[in-house]
Design a protein around this motif. Structure first.
Motif, mmCIF file in Angstrom:
data_model
loop_
_atom_site.group_PDB
_atom_site.id
_atom_site.type_symbol
_atom_site.label_atom_id
_atom_site.label_comp_id
_atom_site.label_asym_id
_atom_site.label_seq_id
_atom_site.Cartn_x
_atom_site.Cartn_y
_atom_site.Cartn_z
ATOM 1 N N LEU A 68 27.214 -56.336 80.042
ATOM 2 C CA LEU A 68 26.489 -55.132 80.473
ATOM 3 C C LEU A 68 27.153 -54.483 81.676
ATOM 4 C CD1 LEU A 68 22.798 -56.264 80.108
ATOM 5 C CD2 LEU A 68 24.269 -55.148 78.465
ATOM 6 N N PHE B 210 19.768 -55.970 74.560
ATOM 7 C CA PHE B 210 19.499 -57.182 75.321
ATOM 8 C C PHE B 210 18.021 -57.239 75.711
ATOM 9 C CE2 PHE B 210 20.662 -59.877 79.154
ATOM 10 C CZ PHE B 210 20.892 -60.997 78.376
ATOM 11 N N LEU C 117 30.060 -39.981 71.488
ATOM 12 C CA LEU C 117 28.888 -39.892 70.611
ATOM 13 C C LEU C 117 27.631 -39.742 71.456
ATOM 14 C CD1 LEU C 117 29.553 -42.492 67.837
ATOM 15 C CD2 LEU C 117 29.391 -40.043 67.605
ATOM 16 N N LYS C 118 27.527 -38.625 72.105
ATOM 17 C CA LYS C 118 26.345 -38.411 72.934
ATOM 18 C C LYS C 118 26.009 -36.936 72.958
ATOM 19 C CE LYS C 118 28.925 -37.656 77.129
ATOM 20 N NZ LYS C 118 29.239 -38.116 78.470
ATOM 21 N N ALA D 202 23.885 -51.617 74.856
ATOM 22 C CA ALA D 202 23.841 -53.071 74.926
ATOM 23 C C ALA D 202 22.641 -53.524 75.752
ATOM 24 C CB ALA D 202 25.136 -53.603 75.525
ATOM 25 N N VAL D 203 22.358 -52.784 76.845
ATOM 26 C CA VAL D 203 21.189 -53.133 77.660
ATOM 27 C C VAL D 203 19.931 -53.063 76.815
ATOM 28 C CG1 VAL D 203 19.744 -52.375 79.548
ATOM 29 C CG2 VAL D 203 22.183 -52.497 79.857
ATOM 30 N N SER E 285 32.903 -42.406 75.042
ATOM 31 C CA SER E 285 31.463 -42.098 75.039
ATOM 32 C C SER E 285 31.221 -40.716 74.464
ATOM 33 C CB SER E 285 30.908 -42.164 76.457
ATOM 34 O OG SER E 285 31.539 -41.187 77.234
ATOM 35 N N GLN F 74 22.307 -48.789 85.471
ATOM 36 C CA GLN F 74 22.808 -49.786 84.527
ATOM 37 C C GLN F 74 22.820 -51.180 85.163
ATOM 38 O OE1 GLN F 74 23.708 -49.579 81.452
ATOM 39 N NE2 GLN F 74 24.913 -51.422 81.087
ATOM 40 N N ARG G 172 27.585 -49.638 76.804
ATOM 41 C CA ARG G 172 26.935 -50.628 77.659
ATOM 42 C C ARG G 172 25.442 -50.347 77.793
ATOM 43 N NH1 ARG G 172 28.884 -50.989 82.958
ATOM 44 N NH2 ARG G 172 29.589 -48.851 82.905
ATOM 45 N N SER G 173 25.070 -49.024 77.814
ATOM 46 C CA SER G 173 23.649 -48.695 77.880
ATOM 47 C C SER G 173 22.934 -49.193 76.634
ATOM 48 C CB SER G 173 23.459 -47.189 77.973
ATOM 49 O OG SER G 173 23.840 -46.742 79.220
ATOM 50 N N GLN H 235 20.524 -41.343 74.975
ATOM 51 C CA GLN H 235 21.688 -41.368 74.082
ATOM 52 C C GLN H 235 22.881 -40.889 74.877
ATOM 53 O OE1 GLN H 235 21.103 -42.337 71.021
ATOM 54 N NE2 GLN H 235 23.076 -42.058 70.056
ATOM 55 N N ASN H 236 23.361 -41.690 75.835
ATOM 56 C CA ASN H 236 24.394 -41.193 76.741
ATOM 57 C C ASN H 236 25.788 -41.532 76.265
ATOM 58 O OD1 ASN H 236 24.392 -43.875 77.179
ATOM 59 N ND2 ASN H 236 23.712 -43.786 79.297
ATOM 60 N N GLY H 237 25.919 -42.207 75.136
ATOM 61 C CA GLY H 237 27.243 -42.475 74.601
ATOM 62 C C GLY H 237 27.879 -43.728 75.155
ATOM 63 N N TYR H 238 27.304 -44.315 76.189
ATOM 64 C CA TYR H 238 27.902 -45.511 76.784
ATOM 65 C C TYR H 238 27.434 -46.740 76.021
ATOM 66 C CZ TYR H 238 29.109 -42.438 80.599
ATOM 67 O OH TYR H 238 29.612 -41.419 81.330
#
Lengths: 99, 631, 274
Positions: free
Chosen positions: A22, B615, A97-98, B611-612, A95, C102, B608-609, B603-606
């Motif tokens: 993460l 999780f 796809l946003k 994934a959070v 990134s 995050q 990792r977001s 929906q920010n494209g990251y």
């Protein structure tokens, strides 16, 4: 000592790995963290195997390793491709796809 | 015989279809086709009349169902015709006067380019009006009712190149719609109350319905009658409707269409009989209108508008009589018929005068025309004598009976109504004498028209004078003929019923009073207009005169109350729409948009977001599992 | 036979080994996550994996312990290191978070997840364990082989197919199809002339005896370093060593010393004049 401690260790390693996934942006490190999580699971399987007194847990761990090997090969190939096109191994850079 | 009733309607309808769809090849012959078909309708009417006379009073009504129109479950609307004495009276009046006016129009519209269309509209009007009076149910009557409204609209706006005519047509149409809404709601109420529209069942079982419901239906019917018959408060369209060609004014706005309201009330007699409150409203409307129209008629310098005021007033008499119930129905219809004769005659005479005076309508620019238009003068004069109720002529008999009936209503009401009717008679005598004197007597006040052509008054062609002569005969003799041996009363009684009432004053007294007020009115007009020269431009006049010239401020009233009120209403509705409705709608949209905008930010494209989220979801699943285990 | 019976405790030696190596394993894992350079992360992870291999051995999974060392630490981790080198051991990653919230979310989720896992394990009644004495009695590798080729034979075959697919996939993914002919040397030189960029060869790095010459920029006439003289790779890694300051400092020191010396010499001459 009770082997259950191995399970606690596995849980700890798994959580650390997940947090790494993460937090880190470098795709390679993220990938390593995934591997760490897989290893934590393997440790748990091996421990379960010992606790139950049969080898099925070890078999599962063995398969996990094989699948992990395959995954690493493909994953690293993907990282290579992305790096080639974007000159960056950051997962945040991909990134698009946003909104 | 029953099949002929349908033909009655079909003949003019065929004429309308032929003339309106026939194209230019009928331009030469169209007016004669129209006139012939109107005459055919009249002949059929006469045949039916003769047939009807051959039967006894109770068996005279004919009834026929042509086809089932709207059969939907319990809703049965048929196209059916009913021809009883009441309808017969109207049929003869409509076709007779209609044919004469067709004939007159042949001369009057001779030089009009759109003559063919004019006759098409006239035929359409005849068809609709005939449908209205021979329909055997309210729904079919409504069709005729609307058809009449349409034809009236088309004919008033016939010269639509004149903005005033176009506006007048629209005004007539819209004001009529107000009344039509009343009629349509009344029909719906009837259906819910009686389960049918047919005259027979509805009128027979009218007594069974509650008085409240009857009153509601009756008041709505009155509203409809007010619209069509130009009664207060829906009277404002009639004066402007004079923008149409004069034959139209004569046919539609004097003889036939405006009497549709009287027909409706008389036809629905048993509904009104069961609703005294509604009857009171009817007589009030009638009395107010007869004075209103008379006062307006006194102030107008436009000959047609003066006659329009007079029409309003005379129909007020009829409505008054119809509102009196069985005492007055017969006399309302009788006055309607005689009025049809003399008012049509008067209008045709006015048209004839205009025809000779370069279409001048201002009576202050007439004068001394009796020498130049002898036939017009005589026929107009006979019509004049009839309308003021000169003893022995048509109007005398019918109007006298109405005044009698008004007194016979009894009590204070009777006195008030009778007094109003008498006063109206006096004013009628006054303003009609004024018209007569200003037009045919005195010195010439002719003035050249806008193009500088000095008028050369001349007698109108034969096609115009013949109808006038015929109508003049009717004006003179119809009333007398009807009253001989109470012929008209006996003729109509089976349909409308009749009662004598108990008049506090004797018939002779009423007649005497009528004659006295007549003389007073004529004398007054004579002193004012006959002995002194008529000024070529109207004097400023008293407050009442000025108000009457503006139709007693009816348009101002409508403007202030209805137009302004409507504007304010719509403005506030628009405001409500913008602020409240749009607010709710836009607010919903905005909140949904805002919410989705916020959600979209997830929906920010990251990766990792995401994934959070995964999780966190896994954690929630574990919690759920543990909780389930704990439970 | 008692050795095959259920037990509730392991030997003390294993306990000591667990606590010592377990600590190192956790530290290695933390280092993997927290190290700025991916090379360091990879090495930490390798250490953790070796420790895990030891734990496998301690848990009676002898075959897996060896496989862990050979396959994971030996092959996979080296593959990682290879890719790290290929991708470029660029400047250390910034650990500064760019996605708002995050880090907090990750920390919250991680903490909550860990607590839940630990609570779940603690909640399970695992006081006793069976030990692998019986299962391993015929030899660990033989036992595994028996299971793999009987009970898990289909999974084994499918995994084999998976490995082949992965190998092919990796080749497909990394293979670059040339869309156009590679430019010849002549074409490239012509293009360079057309673009009017650097026509002659790039300047050589500054060469100083005391340093690794290629990472030291050559100095411009005014004494400032020129980045052009250093390889772009080193530039990207931030491994340029700027020695211009050193030279200036040395010049200043030289001047100082010569000044001192001159002063001294002056004194001497003064003294001599006396």
């Amino acid at each position: 000592m009770n082997p259950v401690n191995y399970l606690y260790l596995a849980a700890l390693l798994f959580t650390i790995g997940a947090a790494g996934v993460l937090i880190r942006r470098n795709a390679i490190v993220v990938f390593m963290c995934v591997e760490l999580m897989l290893n934590a699971c393997n440790l748990a399987f091996v421990t379960f195997s010992r606790m139950h007194g049969n080898l099925d847990g070890q078999i599962i761990a063995f398969f996990t390793m094989v699948v992990a090997a395959a995954e690493v090969v493909v994953g690293l190939a993907i990282i290579m491709t992305i790096f080639r096109s974007r000159h960056s191994a950051s997962v945040d850079d991909a990134s698009l796809l946003k909104l | 015989m029953e099949n002929l009733i349908g033909l009655l309607v079909v003949a003019p309808l065929l004429g309308a279809a032929l003339l309106l769809c026939g194209g230019r090849r009928l331009d030469k012959s169209g007016h004669w086709i129209g006139t012939l078909l109107a005459a055919a309708s009249f002949v059929i009417g006469v045949v039916l009349f003769a047939d009807m006379l051959g039967r006894d009073g109770e068996q005279r009504a004919l009834h026929t169902t042509v086809f089932s129109w709207v059969p939907v479950g319990g809703f049965q609307a048929d196209v059916g015709f009913q021809l009883d004495q009441l309808s017969m009276t109207f049929v003869l009046l409509i076709t007779g006067v209609g044919t004469l006016i067709h004939l007159y129009s042949v001369g009057y519209m001779e030089h009009d380019e759109k003559k063919r269309r004019f006759f098409g509209y006239l035929n359409l009007f005849l068809a609709a009006m005939l449908l209205l009076v021979v329909a055997d149910n309210y729904l079919l009557l409504y069709v005729g009712w609307e058809g009449v409204g349409l034809a009236s609209y088309l004919l008033i706006g016939f010269w639509q190149h004149k903005p005033s005519a176009a506006t007048a047509a629209k005004k007539a149409f819209i004001v009529n719609r107000v009344g039509d809404v009343g009629l349509s709601i009344a029909i719906m109420l009837m259906f819910t109350t009686f389960g049918t529209f047919a005259f027979g069942p509805v009128l027979e079982s009218a007594g069974d319905a509650g008085e409240g419901k009857l009153t509601a239906v009756a008041l709505l019917l009155l509203l409809a009658a007010c619209g069509k018959s130009a009664q207060v408060p829906l009277q404002s369209w009639l004066g402007d409707a004079m923008e149409g060609p004069t034959p139209v004014s004569a046919l539609i706005h004097a003889a036939t269409m405006v009497t549709a309201g009287v027909y409706l009330i008389t036809r629905s007699g048993s509904i009104f009989n069961g609703a005294p409150d509604a009857q009171l409203a009817v007589v009030t409307v009638g009395a107010v209108t007869l004075l209103f129209g008379a006062i307006v008629g006194c102030a107008k310098d436009d000959i047609k508008k003066a006659l329009a005021g007079s029409t309003m007033s005379q129909i007020g008499y009829m409505i008054l009589a119809a509102g009196l119930g069985p005492i007055g129905y017969v006399f309302a219809i009788m006055h309607l018929v005689t009025h049809g004769f003399f008012k049509a005659g008067l209008f045709l005479g006015a048209g004839s005068v205009m025809h000779g005076m370069n279409d001048e309508v201002d009576m202050r620019r007439y004068g001394g025309l009796r020498k130049y238009m002898p036939v017009t003068f005589v026929t107009f004069g006979l019509g004049y004598l009839a309308i003021i109720g000169f003893p022995g002529l048509s109007g005398f008999f019918s109007k006298d009976k109405i005044i009698e009936a008004a007194f016979a209503k009894g009590g204070t009401e009777g006195w008030i109504l009778g007094g109003a009717a008498l006063l109206g008679a006096a004013i009628t005598a006054y303003y009609m004498t004024r018209v007569m004197i200003m037009t045919f007597f005195g010195e010439k006040r002719w003035q050249p028209d806008a193009e500088g052509n000095a008028p050369h008054p001349h007698e109108s062609p034969r096609t115009m004078t013949i109808p006038m002569v015929v109508l003049a005969f009717g004006s003179v003799f119809a009333g007398g003929l009807f009253s001989v041996n109470d012929a008209f009363l006996k003729w109509l009684e089976p349909v409308t019923g009749h009662s004598h009432g108990n008049s506090p004053v004797s018939a002779l007294t009423v007649t005497a009073a009528t004659v006295v007020v007549l003389v007073v009115g004529v004398a007054l007009a004579w002193f004012q207009y006959g002995r002194r020269p008529v000024p070529a431009t109207a004097p400023r006049g008293s407050l009442l005169t000025r108000a009457a010239r503006r139709d007693l401020l009816q348009d101002d009233f409508n403007h202030v109350v209805l137009v302004r009120g409507g504007e304010h209403l719509t403005r506030s509705l628009v405001y409500v729409d913008h602020s409240l409705v749009d607010g709710v709608v836009n607010g919903t949209a905005a909140s949904v948009g805002g919410l989705s905008g916020r959600i979209a930010k997830l929906q920010n494209g990251y990766a990792r977001s995401y994934a959070v989220s995964m999780f966190g979801g896994a954690a929630v699943l574990i919690v759920a599992t543990l909780l389930m285990r704990a439970v | 036979m008692s050795a095959f019976a259920a037990a509730s405790a392991t030997s003390t030696g294993e306990a000591v080994q667990f606590w010592v190596l377990g600590t190192v394993a956790v530290l290695g894992a933390l280092a993997t996550v927290l190290m700025k350079k991916s090379v360091h992360s990879a090495l930490s992870l390798a250490a953790t994996m070796i420790i895990l291999a030891v734990f496998y051995l301690a848990n009676g999974a002898y075959f897996l312990g060896v496989v862990q060392v050979v396959v994971y630490t030996g092959a996979i981790m080296m593959l990682f290191l290879f890719v790290v080198m290929l991708v470029g051991v660029t400047a250390a990653d910034s650990l500064k978070e760019t996605i708002r919230g995050q880090r907090w979310l990750a920390a919250g989720c991680g903490l909550g997840f860990g607590i839940l896992l630990v609570a779940g394990i603690g909640n399970a009644s695992l006081r006793h364990f069976n030990g692998l004495g019986q299962a391993n009695s015929g030899g660990n590798v033989q036992g595994l082989a028996a299971l793999i080729f009987t009970k898990y034979v289909f999974a084994f075959e499918i995994t084999g197919a998976l490995l082949i697919t992965a190998a092919v996939g990796a080749m497909v993914l990394t293979h670059r199809e040339r869309a156009e002919r590679a430019a010849t040397q002549r074409e490239r030189s012509e293009a360079r002339v057309r673009e009017g960029k650097q026509l002659p060869p790039l300047p050589a790095p500054g060469v100083y005896a005391r340093h690794n010459a290629v990472d030291i920029p050559g100095l411009l006439p005014d004494g400032t370093p020129s980045e052009l003289t250093v390889s772009p790779t080193l530039r990207a890694r931030g491994q340029i060593r700027d020695v211009s300051g050193e030279a200036l400092a040395e010049l200043a020191a030289l001047e100082q010393r010569s000044g001192d010396w001159l002063e001294q010499g002056h004194g001497d001459t003064k003294g001599a004049a006396k």
